[in-house]
Design a protein around this motif. Structure first.
Motif, PDB file in Angstrom:
ATOM      1  N   GLU A 131     -16.103 -44.394  -2.857  1.00  5.70           N
ATOM      2  CA  GLU A 131     -15.238 -43.628  -3.744  1.00  5.70           C
ATOM      3  C   GLU A 131     -15.778 -43.637  -5.172  1.00  5.70           C
ATOM      4  O   GLU A 131     -15.788 -42.605  -5.863  1.00  5.70           O
ATOM      5  CB  GLU A 131     -13.817 -44.193  -3.714  1.00  5.70           C
ATOM      6  CG  GLU A 131     -13.090 -43.934  -2.396  1.00  5.70           C
ATOM      7  CD  GLU A 131     -11.715 -44.563  -2.359  1.00  5.70           C
ATOM      8  OE1 GLU A 131     -11.410 -45.371  -3.280  1.00  5.70           O
ATOM      9  OE2 GLU A 131     -10.943 -44.275  -1.427  1.00  5.70           O
ATOM     10  N   ARG A 132     -16.234 -44.809  -5.621  1.00  5.22           N
ATOM     11  CA  ARG A 132     -16.773 -44.908  -6.974  1.00  5.22           C
ATOM     12  C   ARG A 132     -18.045 -44.079  -7.119  1.00  5.22           C
ATOM     13  O   ARG A 132     -18.222 -43.365  -8.114  1.00  5.22           O
ATOM     14  CB  ARG A 132     -17.058 -46.371  -7.326  1.00  5.22           C
ATOM     15  CG  ARG A 132     -15.812 -47.221  -7.518  1.00  5.22           C
ATOM     16  CD  ARG A 132     -16.201 -48.599  -8.014  1.00  5.22           C
ATOM     17  NE  ARG A 132     -15.022 -49.444  -8.232  1.00  5.22           N
ATOM     18  CZ  ARG A 132     -15.081 -50.662  -8.752  1.00  5.22           C
ATOM     19  NH1 ARG A 132     -16.255 -51.181  -9.120  1.00  5.22           N
ATOM     20  NH2 ARG A 132     -13.982 -51.365  -8.909  1.00  5.22           N
ATOM     21  N   VAL A 133     -18.927 -44.188  -6.133  1.00  3.39           N
ATOM     22  CA  VAL A 133     -20.182 -43.441  -6.188  1.00  3.39           C
ATOM     23  C   VAL A 133     -19.905 -41.950  -6.149  1.00  3.39           C
ATOM     24  O   VAL A 133     -20.481 -41.165  -6.934  1.00  3.39           O
ATOM     25  CB  VAL A 133     -21.105 -43.856  -5.027  1.00  3.39           C
ATOM     26  CG1 VAL A 133     -22.311 -42.936  -4.940  1.00  3.39           C
ATOM     27  CG2 VAL A 133     -21.578 -45.297  -5.215  1.00  3.39           C
ATOM     28  N   ASP A 134     -19.018 -41.524  -5.238  1.00  2.14           N
ATOM     29  CA  ASP A 134     -18.698 -40.094  -5.135  1.00  2.14           C
ATOM     30  C   ASP A 134     -18.099 -39.576  -6.433  1.00  2.14           C
ATOM     31  O   ASP A 134     -18.440 -38.464  -6.894  1.00  2.14           O
ATOM     32  CB  ASP A 134     -17.724 -39.868  -3.978  1.00  2.14           C
ATOM     33  CG  ASP A 134     -18.372 -40.058  -2.613  1.00  2.14           C
ATOM     34  OD1 ASP A 134     -19.619 -40.083  -2.569  1.00  2.14           O
ATOM     35  OD2 ASP A 134     -17.642 -40.181  -1.615  1.00  2.14           O
ATOM     36  N   ARG A 135     -17.207 -40.370  -7.025  1.00  3.42           N
ATOM     37  CA  ARG A 135     -16.571 -39.935  -8.263  1.00  3.42           C
ATOM     38  C   ARG A 135     -17.604 -39.785  -9.378  1.00  3.42           C
ATOM     39  O   ARG A 135     -17.593 -38.789 -10.135  1.00  3.42           O
ATOM     40  CB  ARG A 135     -15.484 -40.929  -8.672  1.00  3.42           C
ATOM     41  CG  ARG A 135     -14.712 -40.509  -9.909  1.00  3.42           C
ATOM     42  CD  ARG A 135     -13.445 -41.342 -10.101  1.00  3.42           C
ATOM     43  NE  ARG A 135     -13.711 -42.766 -10.206  1.00  3.42           N
ATOM     44  CZ  ARG A 135     -13.398 -43.652  -9.256  1.00  3.42           C
ATOM     45  NH1 ARG A 135     -12.817 -43.258  -8.144  1.00  3.42           N
ATOM     46  NH2 ARG A 135     -13.659 -44.942  -9.420  1.00  3.42           N
ATOM     47  N   GLU A 190     -18.972 -36.353 -11.313  1.00  2.00           N
ATOM     48  CA  GLU A 190     -18.977 -36.207 -12.767  1.00  2.00           C
ATOM     49  C   GLU A 190     -20.335 -35.715 -13.260  1.00  2.00           C
ATOM     50  O   GLU A 190     -20.422 -34.801 -14.097  1.00  2.00           O
ATOM     51  CB  GLU A 190     -18.626 -37.531 -13.431  1.00  2.00           C
ATOM     52  CG  GLU A 190     -17.172 -37.962 -13.227  1.00  2.00           C
ATOM     53  CD  GLU A 190     -16.902 -39.339 -13.798  1.00  2.00           C
ATOM     54  OE1 GLU A 190     -17.868 -39.980 -14.287  1.00  2.00           O
ATOM     55  OE2 GLU A 190     -15.737 -39.788 -13.761  1.00  2.00           O
ATOM     56  N   ILE A 191     -21.391 -36.338 -12.725  1.00  2.59           N
ATOM     57  CA  ILE A 191     -22.746 -35.949 -13.154  1.00  2.59           C
ATOM     58  C   ILE A 191     -23.066 -34.535 -12.687  1.00  2.59           C
ATOM     59  O   ILE A 191     -23.694 -33.750 -13.409  1.00  2.59           O
ATOM     60  CB  ILE A 191     -23.784 -36.957 -12.628  1.00  2.59           C
ATOM     61  CG1 ILE A 191     -23.493 -38.353 -13.198  1.00  2.59           C
ATOM     62  CG2 ILE A 191     -25.197 -36.534 -12.993  1.00  2.59           C
ATOM     63  CD1 ILE A 191     -24.373 -39.435 -12.638  1.00  2.59           C
ATOM     64  N   LEU A 192     -22.636 -34.169 -11.480  1.00  2.53           N
ATOM     65  CA  LEU A 192     -22.855 -32.811 -10.985  1.00  2.53           C
ATOM     66  C   LEU A 192     -22.168 -31.790 -11.887  1.00  2.53           C
ATOM     67  O   LEU A 192     -22.731 -30.716 -12.179  1.00  2.53           O
ATOM     68  CB  LEU A 192     -22.314 -32.688  -9.558  1.00  2.53           C
ATOM     69  CG  LEU A 192     -23.174 -33.308  -8.446  1.00  2.53           C
ATOM     70  CD1 LEU A 192     -22.424 -33.264  -7.114  1.00  2.53           C
ATOM     71  CD2 LEU A 192     -24.511 -32.582  -8.313  1.00  2.53           C
TER      72      LEU A 192
END
Length: 306
Positions: free
Chosen positions: A182-186, A190-192
């Motif tokens: 979840e943290r990585v996806d979030r 954001e970066i995307l």
């Protein structure tokens, strides 16, 4: 032994006259102890005479040996069964070394216990069952059995505890997996979003300068058409040419501005060094930590056989 064999052969098919060494069971007897009473082969008889407890016993050998066991305390079919020696498979364990507390055979006596006090097992085993050692052994075995049963119960409880801990550890790791994802996806989202915004701004700016350039192209083509159409009229050609000259100067200035603004920024997605180091480590993300020493239970069991 020869006399015993001669008596056996002369007896024909009369099996009652075939007498075997009682300790060996399958060897013809050559002596009879009137004190025991018991039949022995020559080897067992020699050992019987040397033992401390039976050295004064009276042995009848050869023809003096009775041809039946009438009056004996043991029937003919009562043959002592000895275990085979592991070191000497053809020999039986008939003797006991008191010094080394070791059961042995004739070969062992010669090789290992030549200087020891060795006794003949049938002689010392007669009253062993009622003696204190056997009583203690049975008590110790019973206590050991109870202790083993207790340990089985304790170990089974520990196994259940370990199984519970395993489930807890798996749940912790699975939840951690979800949390990390979840943290990585979030963060990736954001970066995307930032990437799309920045690249979108560049594309919009370039597209604007592209429009200006295309507009200049249209203006130039229009001016060239007008000049071509004015070639048959010197006055019109002069006027159009003067206007085109001024127009070219302006258009070149506009193109210079387009060139200046038709740029984009170079962005690079850089991976986080600390996170990369965590991923590269064999113990990254998580590790198993020993919280305390091994969980054991005390042993407070003492018997004469331990």
């Amino acid at each position: 032994m020869a006399e015993a064999l001669s008596r056996t052969m002369s007896a024909g098919s009369d099996d009652a006259s075939v007498i075997y060494c009682e300790p060996c069971g399958n060897v013809l007897a050559d002596a009879y102890c009137t004190d025991c009473p018991e039949y022995f082969c020559s080897s067992c008889a020699n050992c019987h005479e040397k033992q401390r407890m039976s050295k004064d016993h009276k042995l009848l050998r050869g023809r003096a040996m009775p041809l039946s066991q009438q009056g004996s305390s043991k029937p003919v079919s009562d043959k002592v069964r000895f275990r085979k020696c592991l070191q000497h498979p053809h020999e039986e364990l008939k003797f006991f070394c008191e010094k080394h507390q070791d059961i042995c055979c004739v070969a062992c006596n010669v090789v290992l216990h030549k200087q020891c006090q060795v006794v003949y097992i049938p002689d010392v085993a007669k009253n062993y069952k009622t003696g204190p050692e056997y009583t203690q052994v049975t008590v110790d075995l019973e206590i050991t059995q109870q202790l083993a049963a207790k340990y089985v119960g304790r170990i089974e409880r520990k196994m259940k505890r370990v199984e519970k801990l395993e489930k807890e550890d798996i749940t912790t790791l699975e939840n951690y997996r979800v949390e990390i994802k979840e943290r990585v996806d979030r963060r990736i989202d954001e970066i995307l979003s930032q990437v799309k915004t920045l690249r979108g701004n560049d594309l919009a700016s370039l597209n604007n300068q592209k429009g200006k350039s295309m507009n200049i192209q249209t203006i130039v083509l229009s001016a060239m058409t007008k000049l071509k159409a004015s070639e048959d009229s010197p006055i019109e050609l002069f006027a159009e040419s003067k206007q085109s000259k001024d127009l070219v100067a302006q258009l070149l200035a506009d193109l210079t501005d387009v060139k200046k603004k038709a740029v984009y920024k170079l962005y690079t997605v850089r991976k986080d060094a600390e996170f990369e180091s965590v991923l590269m480590k064999e113990s990254g993300l998580a590790e198993i930590e020993m919280r305390k020493e091994l969980v054991t239970f005390p042993i407070n069991y003492h018997t004469s056989c331990v």
